[in-house]
Design an enzyme around this catalytic site. Structure first.
Site, mmCIF file in Angstrom:
data_model
loop_
_atom_site.group_PDB
_atom_site.id
_atom_site.type_symbol
_atom_site.label_atom_id
_atom_site.label_comp_id
_atom_site.label_asym_id
_atom_site.label_seq_id
_atom_site.Cartn_x
_atom_site.Cartn_y
_atom_site.Cartn_z
ATOM 1 N N ARG A 137 -9.377 8.160 -0.804
ATOM 2 C CA ARG A 137 -10.328 8.600 0.218
ATOM 3 C C ARG A 137 -11.172 9.745 -0.305
ATOM 4 N NH1 ARG A 137 -8.722 6.550 5.530
ATOM 5 N NH2 ARG A 137 -10.465 7.756 6.309
ATOM 6 N N ARG A 147 -6.920 12.895 1.048
ATOM 7 C CA ARG A 147 -5.832 13.370 1.908
ATOM 8 C C ARG A 147 -4.468 12.850 1.459
ATOM 9 N NH1 ARG A 147 -7.113 10.055 7.450
ATOM 10 N NH2 ARG A 147 -9.158 10.993 7.130
ATOM 11 N N HIS A 148 -4.436 11.710 0.780
ATOM 12 C CA HIS A 148 -3.134 11.246 0.261
ATOM 13 C C HIS A 148 -3.211 10.897 -1.229
ATOM 14 C CE1 HIS A 148 -5.017 7.541 1.615
ATOM 15 N NE2 HIS A 148 -4.618 7.637 2.869
ATOM 16 N N ASP A 164 -0.081 4.464 -0.077
ATOM 17 C CA ASP A 164 -0.784 5.689 0.346
ATOM 18 C C ASP A 164 0.135 6.692 1.029
ATOM 19 O OD1 ASP A 164 -3.098 4.447 -0.443
ATOM 20 O OD2 ASP A 164 -3.916 4.195 1.567
ATOM 21 N N HIS A 165 1.011 6.179 1.906
ATOM 22 C CA HIS A 165 1.758 7.128 2.738
ATOM 23 C C HIS A 165 2.960 7.741 2.035
ATOM 24 C CE1 HIS A 165 -1.113 6.688 5.765
ATOM 25 N NE2 HIS A 165 -0.912 5.397 5.893
ATOM 26 N N GLU A 205 -8.706 0.506 -2.772
ATOM 27 C CA GLU A 205 -9.553 0.540 -1.567
ATOM 28 C C GLU A 205 -10.427 1.770 -1.656
ATOM 29 O OE1 GLU A 205 -7.219 0.821 1.938
ATOM 30 O OE2 GLU A 205 -6.179 -1.032 1.565
ATOM 31 N N HIS A 230 -3.739 -4.412 7.932
ATOM 32 C CA HIS A 230 -3.855 -3.287 8.853
ATOM 33 C C HIS A 230 -2.948 -3.464 10.074
ATOM 34 C CE1 HIS A 230 -5.862 0.521 9.664
ATOM 35 N NE2 HIS A 230 -5.444 0.273 10.887
ATOM 36 N N GLY A 231 -1.976 -2.590 10.163
ATOM 37 C CA GLY A 231 -1.093 -2.567 11.328
ATOM 38 C C GLY A 231 0.021 -3.606 11.310
ATOM 39 N N ARG A 285 3.531 18.713 1.674
ATOM 40 C CA ARG A 285 4.166 19.930 1.181
ATOM 41 C C ARG A 285 3.574 20.432 -0.122
ATOM 42 N NH1 ARG A 285 9.163 20.966 3.848
ATOM 43 N NH2 ARG A 285 9.366 22.679 2.427
ATOM 44 N N ASN A 306 0.861 -1.187 0.000
ATOM 45 C CA ASN A 306 0.000 0.000 0.000
ATOM 46 C C ASN A 306 0.900 1.241 0.000
ATOM 47 O OD1 ASN A 306 -1.382 2.271 1.129
ATOM 48 N ND2 ASN A 306 -3.061 0.913 1.687
ATOM 49 N N HIS A 325 -5.653 3.631 -1.448
ATOM 50 C CA HIS A 325 -6.962 3.991 -0.908
ATOM 51 C C HIS A 325 -7.286 5.403 -1.364
ATOM 52 C CE1 HIS A 325 -9.660 4.265 2.965
ATOM 53 N NE2 HIS A 325 -10.302 4.604 1.872
ATOM 54 N N THR A 346 -7.011 6.604 10.272
ATOM 55 C CA THR A 346 -6.878 5.570 9.254
ATOM 56 C C THR A 346 -8.142 4.722 9.338
ATOM 57 O OG1 THR A 346 -5.534 3.680 8.510
ATOM 58 C CG2 THR A 346 -5.567 4.103 10.865
ATOM 59 N N THR A 347 -8.274 3.695 8.492
ATOM 60 C CA THR A 347 -9.499 2.894 8.511
ATOM 61 C C THR A 347 -9.647 2.223 9.876
ATOM 62 O OG1 THR A 347 -8.996 2.428 6.210
ATOM 63 C CG2 THR A 347 -10.805 1.188 7.198
ATOM 64 N N GLY A 379 1.123 -1.264 4.406
ATOM 65 C CA GLY A 379 1.526 0.056 3.942
ATOM 66 C C GLY A 379 2.403 0.828 4.896
ATOM 67 N N HIS A 380 1.817 1.250 6.019
ATOM 68 C CA HIS A 380 2.489 2.211 6.882
ATOM 69 C C HIS A 380 3.863 1.740 7.340
ATOM 70 C CE1 HIS A 380 3.241 4.526 10.609
ATOM 71 N NE2 HIS A 380 2.765 5.497 9.873
HETATM 72 N N1 PXP Z 1 -5.879 -2.968 4.267
HETATM 73 C C1 PXP Z 1 -6.848 -2.024 4.346
HETATM 74 C C2 PXP Z 1 -8.223 -2.409 3.923
HETATM 75 C C3 PXP Z 1 -6.568 -0.733 4.810
HETATM 76 O O1 PXP Z 1 -7.551 0.182 4.870
HETATM 77 C C4 PXP Z 1 -5.239 -0.410 5.152
HETATM 78 C C5 PXP Z 1 -4.926 0.977 5.622
HETATM 79 O O2 PXP Z 1 -5.103 1.876 4.582
HETATM 80 C C6 PXP Z 1 -4.263 -1.398 5.019
HETATM 81 C C7 PXP Z 1 -4.612 -2.670 4.612
HETATM 82 C C8 PXP Z 1 -2.828 -1.135 5.324
HETATM 83 O O3 PXP Z 1 -2.676 -0.872 6.666
HETATM 84 P P1 PXP Z 1 -1.267 -0.367 7.205
HETATM 85 O O4 PXP Z 1 -0.989 0.937 6.543
HETATM 86 O O5 PXP Z 1 -1.487 -0.276 8.677
HETATM 87 O O6 PXP Z 1 -0.264 -1.412 6.821
#
Ligand code: PXP
Length: 257
Positions: free
Chosen positions: A47, A51-52, A11-12, A72, A201-202, A20, A9, A45, A102-103, A223-224
């Protein structure tokens, strides 16, 4: 044994760009590096508040991603229009609240069944696989199956939170184990419904091993932690490390939940 896949992912990467208002770093560049380092899928994602990730990112990624593009999104009319036009390989439906960081929590596929049905139809008519991002609960998995989703992505947030607490306190082992058991049971149940099973997630290098060892889980969306680690080791290396950790755990198991 199913060979587990890594969805990266990005996104970040876009979060840093948007902070910036610059045109860099580009999540499209990150996606190219991720694929060259072993990513099996690129996830973004889009959104509601942009935002990203921006609409342009999804369009360009549709042209450049050579593996699979997983979009997403919330189940809104606006997003369905975008997805049916851009046609990502897969759409993961997530709950979305504007004020959340976040979600938070999974999609309520039970209570929203009537609302989700036409969304699933429209996305599948456009050629997209549909995944529901849900909490690891039997009722949610059944509802996803009844809605004809191809996949479920199990929300690993509670397990990851319990894991983070475990690092700080010795009395949280039982909640970590309980959250892990929920994931194992949910993955088995979903597999029994013939759903493809993903998780996310996480997840990070410290907590991935037990989750990656669950044989029914086919893919991990992360992702993160990858973007964070890339600040120190570079993006390709951060992806490579995560893929290796997943494969290693699937093949050789893990020491302790
Ligand atoms: N899966 C879904 C459905 C999510 O919404 C997210 C966060 O955007 C992730 C995975 C990735 O989560 P993380 O950034 O905590 O790895």
């Amino acid at each position: 044994m199913k060979r587990p896949k890594l969805g990266v992912n990005v996104d970040h990467v876009a979060t840093v760009r948007q902070a910036r208002g610059e045109h860099y770093p580009d999540p499209v560049h990150a996606a190219v590096l991720a694929e060259s380092a072993g990513a099996d899928q690129i996830t973004v994602h889009l959104r509601q508040d942009r935002r990203h990730i921006q609409d342009r990112d999804v369009r360009v990624l549709r042209e450049t991603v050579g593996t699979r593009l997983n979009l997403e999104m919330g189940a809104t009319e606006e997003m369905v229009d975008i997805a049916t036009e851009i046609q990502p390989d897969m759409v993961t439906l997530v709950p979305e609240r504007r004020e959340e960081r976040t979600t938070e929590g999974g999609l309520d596929a039970v209570r929203r069944a009537d609302e989700l049905a036409p969304v699933v139809d429209a996305l599948q008519d456009a050629g997209c696989w549909v995944s529901f991002f849900i909490d690891p609960s039997a009722a949610q998995i059944r509802a996803a199956s009844e809605s004809d989703a191809e996949l479920v992505e199990l929300h690993t947030g509670d397990f990851c939170d319990a894991s983070a607490a475990f690092h700080n306190r010795s009395d949280t082992q039982s909640s970590r184990q309980a959250e892990y058991d929920r994931l194992v049971e949910a993955a088995t149940l979903a597999d029994g419904y013939d759903l493809h099973v993903a998780a996310g997630h996480g997840l990070n290098l410290e907590n991935i091993a037990p989750v990656a060892a669950i044989p029914e889980i086919e893919e991990f969306n992360i992702g993160h932690s990858i973007v964070s680690r890339s600040v120190f080791v570079g993006f390709k290396e951060a992806v490579r490390e995560m893929k290796e950790a997943i494969l290693e755990s699937r093949e050789h198991g893990f020491d302790q939940v």
